[in-house]
Design an enzyme around this catalytic site. Sequence first.
Site, PDB file in Angstrom:
ATOM      1  N   TYR A  53       0.667  -1.174  -0.086  1.00 17.04           N
ATOM      2  CA  TYR A  53      -0.043   0.040   0.067  1.00 17.04           C
ATOM      3  C   TYR A  53       0.820   1.229   0.135  1.00 17.04           C
ATOM      4  O   TYR A  53       0.816   2.148   0.908  1.00 17.04           O
ATOM      5  CB  TYR A  53      -0.990   0.059   1.056  1.00 17.04           C
ATOM      6  CG  TYR A  53      -1.490  -1.370   1.634  1.00 17.04           C
ATOM      7  CD1 TYR A  53      -2.781  -1.878   0.571  1.00 17.04           C
ATOM      8  CD2 TYR A  53      -1.267  -2.137   2.356  1.00 17.04           C
ATOM      9  CE1 TYR A  53      -3.363  -2.938   0.810  1.00 17.04           C
ATOM     10  CE2 TYR A  53      -1.803  -3.368   2.769  1.00 17.04           C
ATOM     11  CZ  TYR A  53      -2.947  -3.891   1.919  1.00 17.04           C
ATOM     12  OH  TYR A  53      -3.440  -5.083   2.119  1.00 17.04           O
ATOM     13  N   TYR A  88     -13.372  -6.954   4.684  1.00 16.36           N
ATOM     14  CA  TYR A  88     -11.853  -6.928   4.042  1.00 16.36           C
ATOM     15  C   TYR A  88     -11.632  -8.393   3.751  1.00 16.36           C
ATOM     16  O   TYR A  88     -11.772  -9.231   4.682  1.00 16.36           O
ATOM     17  CB  TYR A  88     -10.649  -6.328   4.744  1.00 16.36           C
ATOM     18  CG  TYR A  88      -9.505  -6.518   4.214  1.00 16.36           C
ATOM     19  CD1 TYR A  88      -8.992  -5.890   3.065  1.00 16.36           C
ATOM     20  CD2 TYR A  88      -8.731  -7.490   4.498  1.00 16.36           C
ATOM     21  CE1 TYR A  88      -7.836  -6.062   2.351  1.00 16.36           C
ATOM     22  CE2 TYR A  88      -7.388  -7.939   3.864  1.00 16.36           C
ATOM     23  CZ  TYR A  88      -7.015  -7.171   2.637  1.00 16.36           C
ATOM     24  OH  TYR A  88      -5.819  -7.296   1.944  1.00 16.36           O
ATOM     25  N   LYS A  94      -3.022 -16.461   7.819  1.00 15.11           N
ATOM     26  CA  LYS A  94      -2.361 -15.591   8.687  1.00 15.11           C
ATOM     27  C   LYS A  94      -1.568 -16.490   9.977  1.00 15.11           C
ATOM     28  O   LYS A  94      -0.477 -17.013   9.458  1.00 15.11           O
ATOM     29  CB  LYS A  94      -3.310 -14.557   9.159  1.00 15.11           C
ATOM     30  CG  LYS A  94      -3.445 -13.351   8.220  1.00 15.11           C
ATOM     31  CD  LYS A  94      -3.906 -12.231   8.708  1.00 15.11           C
ATOM     32  CE  LYS A  94      -3.773 -10.850   7.664  1.00 15.11           C
ATOM     33  NZ  LYS A  94      -5.024 -10.652   6.979  1.00 15.11           N
ATOM     34  N   ASP A  97     -14.576 -16.302   6.668  1.00 22.09           N
ATOM     35  CA  ASP A  97     -13.314 -15.758   6.350  1.00 22.09           C
ATOM     36  C   ASP A  97     -12.487 -15.401   7.765  1.00 22.09           C
ATOM     37  O   ASP A  97     -12.812 -14.592   8.457  1.00 22.09           O
ATOM     38  CB  ASP A  97     -13.255 -14.541   5.512  1.00 22.09           C
ATOM     39  CG  ASP A  97     -11.715 -14.085   5.199  1.00 22.09           C
ATOM     40  OD1 ASP A  97     -10.765 -14.679   5.959  1.00 22.09           O
ATOM     41  OD2 ASP A  97     -11.493 -13.372   4.460  1.00 22.09           O
TER      42      ASP A  97
HETATM   43  C1  LIG Z   1      -5.264 -10.545   5.699  1.00 22.23           C
HETATM   44  C2  LIG Z   1      -6.699 -11.096   5.097  1.00 22.23           C
HETATM   45  C3  LIG Z   1      -6.554 -11.573   4.024  1.00 22.23           C
HETATM   46  C4  LIG Z   1      -5.878 -11.625   2.919  1.00 22.23           C
HETATM   47  O1  LIG Z   1      -4.595 -12.554   3.305  1.00 22.23           O
HETATM   48  P1  LIG Z   1      -3.488 -12.342   2.472  1.00 22.23           P
HETATM   49  O2  LIG Z   1      -2.522 -13.654   3.175  1.00 22.23           O
HETATM   50  O3  LIG Z   1      -2.854 -11.120   2.969  1.00 22.23           O
HETATM   51  O4  LIG Z   1      -3.592 -12.492   1.136  1.00 22.23           O
HETATM   52  C5  LIG Z   1      -8.221 -12.236   3.688  1.00 22.23           C
HETATM   53  N1  LIG Z   1      -9.204 -11.837   4.636  1.00 22.23           N
HETATM   54  C6  LIG Z   1      -8.944 -11.301   5.634  1.00 22.23           C
HETATM   55  C7  LIG Z   1      -9.998 -11.402   6.689  1.00 22.23           C
HETATM   56  C8  LIG Z   1      -7.743 -11.039   6.127  1.00 22.23           C
HETATM   57  O5  LIG Z   1      -7.476 -10.468   7.500  1.00 22.23           O
END
Ligand SMILES: *Cc1c(COP(=O)(O)O)cnc(C)c1O
Length: 423
Positions: free
Chosen positions: A15, A140, A269, A240
């Site tokens: 970013y 997000y 993550k 997610d």
């Molecule tokens: C960080 C994140 C993503 C994307 O993961 P990357 O490994 O950065 O591609 C997708 N969804 C959520 C909720 C996130 O926090």
Amino acid sequence: MTWLEIDNEHVWHPYNSLPSKTKILPVVSTNKTSIFLQTGEELIDAMSSWWSAIHGYNHPKLNEALKKQVEIMPHIMFGGLAHEQSSLLSQKLVNLTGLHSVFLCDSGSVSVEVALKTAILYQKAKGLKKYKFFALEHAYHGDTLGAMSVCDPQNSMHSIYGSYLSENIFVKAPKLGFSSDFGEEMKALEEAFEKYHEEIAAFIVEPIVQGAGGMRIYNPEYLKKARELCTKYDVLLIADEIATGFGHTGKMFACEWAEIKPDIMTIGKGLTGGYMTMAAMVTSRSVSEIISNSEIGVLMHGPTFMANPLACSVANASIDLLLESNWQDNVKNIENIFTQELQNAKDLKFVKDVRNIGAIGIIELVDDCYAQKVQDYCVKNGVWIRPFGKLVYSIVAYTINENDLRKIVKTMIDAIKNIEENI
Ligand SMILES: *Cc1c(COP(=O)(O)O)cnc(C)c1O
């Protein structure tokens, strides 16, 4: 050129512009919850490398797992071949999520892409043409184009990409607060289901905590109701859990707060304890069966580094380490300290709201113009923090000691006070 000069000349940061308009700090090493800079300074890590380093850095057991695996087999293609570490990891993910079918991939965003494709395939296998998604405002879900198309349109600057982005349906996110009323938002969701369900393959949500789109904690009951609606209208529920997974909210997965099972879960993550890039999409048995028994018959996705053995081995070690630890107690202690210390921010002029859950502590400011100043002050005072917009937040490793955690929050608050005094 020094390596920092090369960075400044040639290397994009997240970013950012190239060269960066803001200062980039040179890191030479890490240990536990400390970051060491080239200048000799030591910073306490308040970010756990964007929710990933849940055990802190350079954990002997995780280092050992990688060293062992690198001697055996650093990588092998996954097309037509299987290996032990990916099976062990998939079994763990099945046990932890209560789901059935695992797709291992490179990053969180990619796992979201795979989840969206899987949802469309599933609907197609059932003879339905459902090519759109429900997502929440402030969501997000990642930075690739499919993932971006289900991110909050304003936050992720959809307008830049014009007609290239797929159009999805955004519904009002439940109000802030773990026990807040959500009648109005549920009504909007019900209406959206009634109106659009024939086009909607899945509803994608970050359970309980919306992360990078606003650090918003909401009522788990909302998810329960959303689950019921998805079932009623044969719309898949994608949870997610990339940010919330592996204990960040105090439960292994945030869905457990609502006692619901999604049809598809994305995980990333914290998966490898912050060591390597790896994510997973896990689905119910019926999703994989219906796709596999259909005319299309296959899930058309297959990254080169799918199920990388090094990443699988460190993920296995990280999950073992988590399960052997008293992580629930540790996260609860962290939560209590955040709750106590954040009180001191409540009455500041520049503070709009403070909130926290599990290993996540958040101060929302009244304006988004202070982020860089807060970061600079914290670094000067020995804390690595990276606010975005109005949000000054910390997500810590579960191994952080109490003094360091108190220092993190105190420094965040001092930074805000310092800005108030000098404006
Ligand atoms: C960080 C994140 C993503 C994307 O993961 P990357 O490994 O950065 O591609 C997708 N969804 C959520 C909720 C996130 O926090």
